[in-house]
Each structure stands twice: as structure tokens, then as C-alpha cells.
Design an enzyme around this catalytic site. Structure first.
Site, PDB file in Angstrom:
ATOM      1  N   ARG A  95      86.534  38.492   1.548  1.00 49.87           N
ATOM      2  CA  ARG A  95      86.831  39.625   0.653  1.00 49.87           C
ATOM      3  C   ARG A  95      87.807  39.203  -0.440  1.00 49.87           C
ATOM      4  O   ARG A  95      87.689  39.601  -1.600  1.00 49.87           O
ATOM      5  CB  ARG A  95      87.439  40.780   1.451  1.00 49.87           C
TER       6      ARG A  95
ATOM      7  N   ASP B  95      84.149  42.186  10.333  1.00 50.10           N
ATOM      8  CA  ASP B  95      84.273  43.567   9.849  1.00 50.10           C
ATOM      9  C   ASP B  95      82.957  44.315  10.067  1.00 50.10           C
ATOM     10  O   ASP B  95      81.886  43.700  10.115  1.00 50.10           O
ATOM     11  CB  ASP B  95      84.602  43.576   8.355  1.00 50.10           C
TER      12      ASP B  95
END
Length: 340
Positions: free
Chosen positions: A190, A48
Site C-alpha cells: 500500500r 489484508d
């Protein structure tokens, strides 16, 4: 600027980039296209934009290795912030919930016990903003359009979880923990941050992430993009080590046969293996890093075939025929780099 053409460079190699935070993985690919003058460039595992660290990059025909370099275990250092949850489960998302963290969040003993509970095999619900496809549509694309795709929990494993630091939070600063995770493929850090918050009774999100390792590639072996501009071919890594496979050497007529994708009889192939898994460990070894392998080939096993110190093909073992069949032949052999 002169347009880069596919295959124009004549290069075929794998490098490790230390991706900076703020760049997408595709941004790194585009930068590498300019550095090497080669359009055919790909990465083997998206990071990311928020995340930094290990990003393997394949250049030229070596991009065909991508399918064999994915699916490895990974290691990360994560900063997890408590008291705020977001729609993306990281600090780049929109705040969707808040809740005061328990007072114990600043206690190291409490933090260590909570982190230890993250270990083991488990079902993980992926973030809504993820690249998982359902009926041909990526989850994050649907989420951006306001449609939440129902995702299914995935089987993952957290092999290790080590608490590095605890910051209680002062004023408006949220309390944070730094944790190093080693996880199986498909694990979303995450989601681990989100779930760790659930365990201690408050919302949480991923505040920062650095990937430390992918398979056999460590952060120490990766270079910043600025250094890659200077190093270029000198940054090449040995794909055999990254693949973690055994290998065979061919020359002359045998090399020509491999270039044509001919079958290799197992009886004609002496297999070799690396003694150690990392370049640093091999440099410290008192003995050579390569040795003959005594184990017989296994059904479906993939090996690398080397000629003139380049990987010229990948072959797969067929036990019924007692031979290796070509599954990937490189007309431009993949450089083995300096980490031999």
C-alpha cells in the site's frame, strides 16, 4: 455445531491457502479450524481483507513453527490506481485527496521508468492504518479513534518491480498500472502504491493485491478453501522446504533422545539439504531432491530433525559446545506432506 477443542484432532501440519479477497486472515483460520476439527490453528503472515493469495496456515502443534516461518521475502501483483489518495492507502479507505494524473500515465515507457525507480533499499513510512504497535497500541486502532500515531520510517528493499499492464482510464475509471513486486519482509505494498503516486506527481492508492509467494511457498502450491475441504491431509506441505533449513534423520534411541530434548553432538549428525527450493522444480529434476550437505554447521544455525518422515524437533547449533540444542520439540511430529 460441536465445539472444536484444542488438540483434539491429533493433527500437526502446514498447508497453503489461496485466500480469497474479502476475507480476513482470521476468517481463514476459523474456517480451517472447522475443516480439520482442531482449535489450534494459526497463519504466518497477515493478508489484508482486500488482498488474495498465498497464506501459510499451521495446524495443531505445527503452530509452533510460526515464529520460524515469518520474516521471509514476499512477491505480489498489485493494481495501483492514480488520481485518488485514501487514509488507508488502499481502495477500502476514505478519500483524503484527489489530483489529476499526468497525461503520461497511460504511456508504457513512462510507466516502466517510474516503476524502475522503486527498486533498491529505502526508508518506507508505514501506512497510518497498520498493525505496527507504538507504546502497546496498534496504529490502525488509534487511527480509527481519530488519533494518529507518529510512526517511524522502516528499512525495506524492493528486489524487483516489473510492469505488467497499463490502463489509461476512461471516463470515471482511474488510470491503473499492474505491477509485480518482490520485496523484503516488513514492506507495505500500500505504501509503495502511495509513494509511486508521489513520484509521478499525483495521489495514488492500492486498488487490488494478490500475494504470489512467501519464502519458498508459491501460489501454485496453495489451494482454495473449498478444495481444502476435500483434500485435508493431502494438502500438507513439507515444513522443511518452507523453513529453508538443513535437516538430520534420527531413529530408535536417537529419536527418543530428541523427543526428550537432549543435546545432539554435531559429530553424530549427518546434515542433509534439498537440491531445489520449490516442489515443481524438484519434480522436474533428474536426480533426487535430497543430498548430503558438505558444509559444517554454523553458529546459531537452526536445523530440522526428522523421524519417520515427520519433523519432530528444531535444533540450534552451539559452536562452543560443537552440539545442537533443542529449541522446539514436537510431541506430535509435523507431517512432511507430499511435496518431497
Amino acid at each position: 455445531m460441536r465445539q472444536v477443542k484444542r488438540g483434539e484432532s491429533g493433527l500437526s501440519l502446514v498447508v497453503g491457502v489461496d485466500k480469497p479477497s474479502g476475507m480476513t486472515s482470521h476468517d481463514v483460520v476459523n474456517r480451517c479450524r472447522r475443516i480439520f476439527g482442531e482449535k489450534r490453528v494459526g497463519h504466518t503472515g497477515t493478508l489484508d481483507p482486500l488482498a488474495s493469495g498465498v497464506l501459510p496456515i499451521c495446524i495443531g502443534p505445527a503452530t509452533r513453527l510460526g515464529a520460524y516461518l515469518t520474516g521471509h521475502d514476499k512477491a505480489y501483483r498489485a493494481t495501483i490506481a492514480f488520481g485518488v489518495g485514501t487514509d488507508t492507502d488502499d481502495c477500502e479507505g476514505t478519500v483524503t485527496r484527489t489530483g489529476e494524473a499526468p497525461v503520461e500515465v497511460g504511456d508504457r515507457s513512462f510507466a516502466e521508468q517510474a516503476v524502475e525507480q522503486m527498486l533498491g533499499q529505502q526508508k518506507q513510512m508505514p501506512p497510518a492504518y497498520s498493525a505496527i504497535k507504538v507504546n502497546g497500541k496498534k496504529s490502525y486502532e488509534a487511527a480509527r479513534e481519530g488519533h494518529i500515531i507518529e510512526l517511524s520510517p522502516r528499512d525495506i528493499e524492493v528486489y524487483s518491480a516489473k510492469l505488467i499492464a497499463v490502463r489509461p482510464g476512461v471516463g470515471e475509471q482511474l488510470p491503473e498500472w499492474d505491477v509485480e513486486f518482490r520485496v523484503s519482509k516488513g514492506t507495505y505494498i500500500r505504501a509503495l502504491a502511495r509513494d509511486l503516486g508521489h513520484k509521478i506527481g499525483c495521489p495514488a492508492h492500492l486498488a487490488a493485491l494478490r500475494r504470489l509467494e512467501v519464502g519458498g511457498l508459491t501460489l501454485d502450491e496453495c489451494v482454495p478453501l473449498e478444495a481444502l475441504e476435500e483434500l485435508k491431509l493431502r494438502a500438507a506441505l513439507d515444513p522443511v522446504r518452507l523453513l529453508g533449513v538443513r535437516f538430520a534423520y534420527v531413529e530408535g534411541a536417537a529419536a527418543q533422545a530428541v523427543g526428550n530434548g537432549n543435546v545432539l553432538r554435531a559429530a553424530d549428525c549427518q546434515l542433509f539439504e534439498r537440491r531445489r527450493t520449490t516442489a515443481q522444480a524438484e519434480m522436474c529434476a533428474c536426480t533426487a531432491g535430497v543430498r548430503e550437505s558438505m558444509q559444517a554447521p554454523q553458529e546459531g544455525e537452526v536445523i530440522a530433525v526428522i523421524s519417520q518422515n515427520k519433523v519432530v524437533a528444531l535444533y540450534q547449533y552451539d559452536s562452543k559446545r560443537a552440539s545442537f540444542k533443542a529449541c522446539c520439540v514436537f510431541q506430535t511430529g509435523v507431517l512432511r506432506g507430499a511435496d518431497l
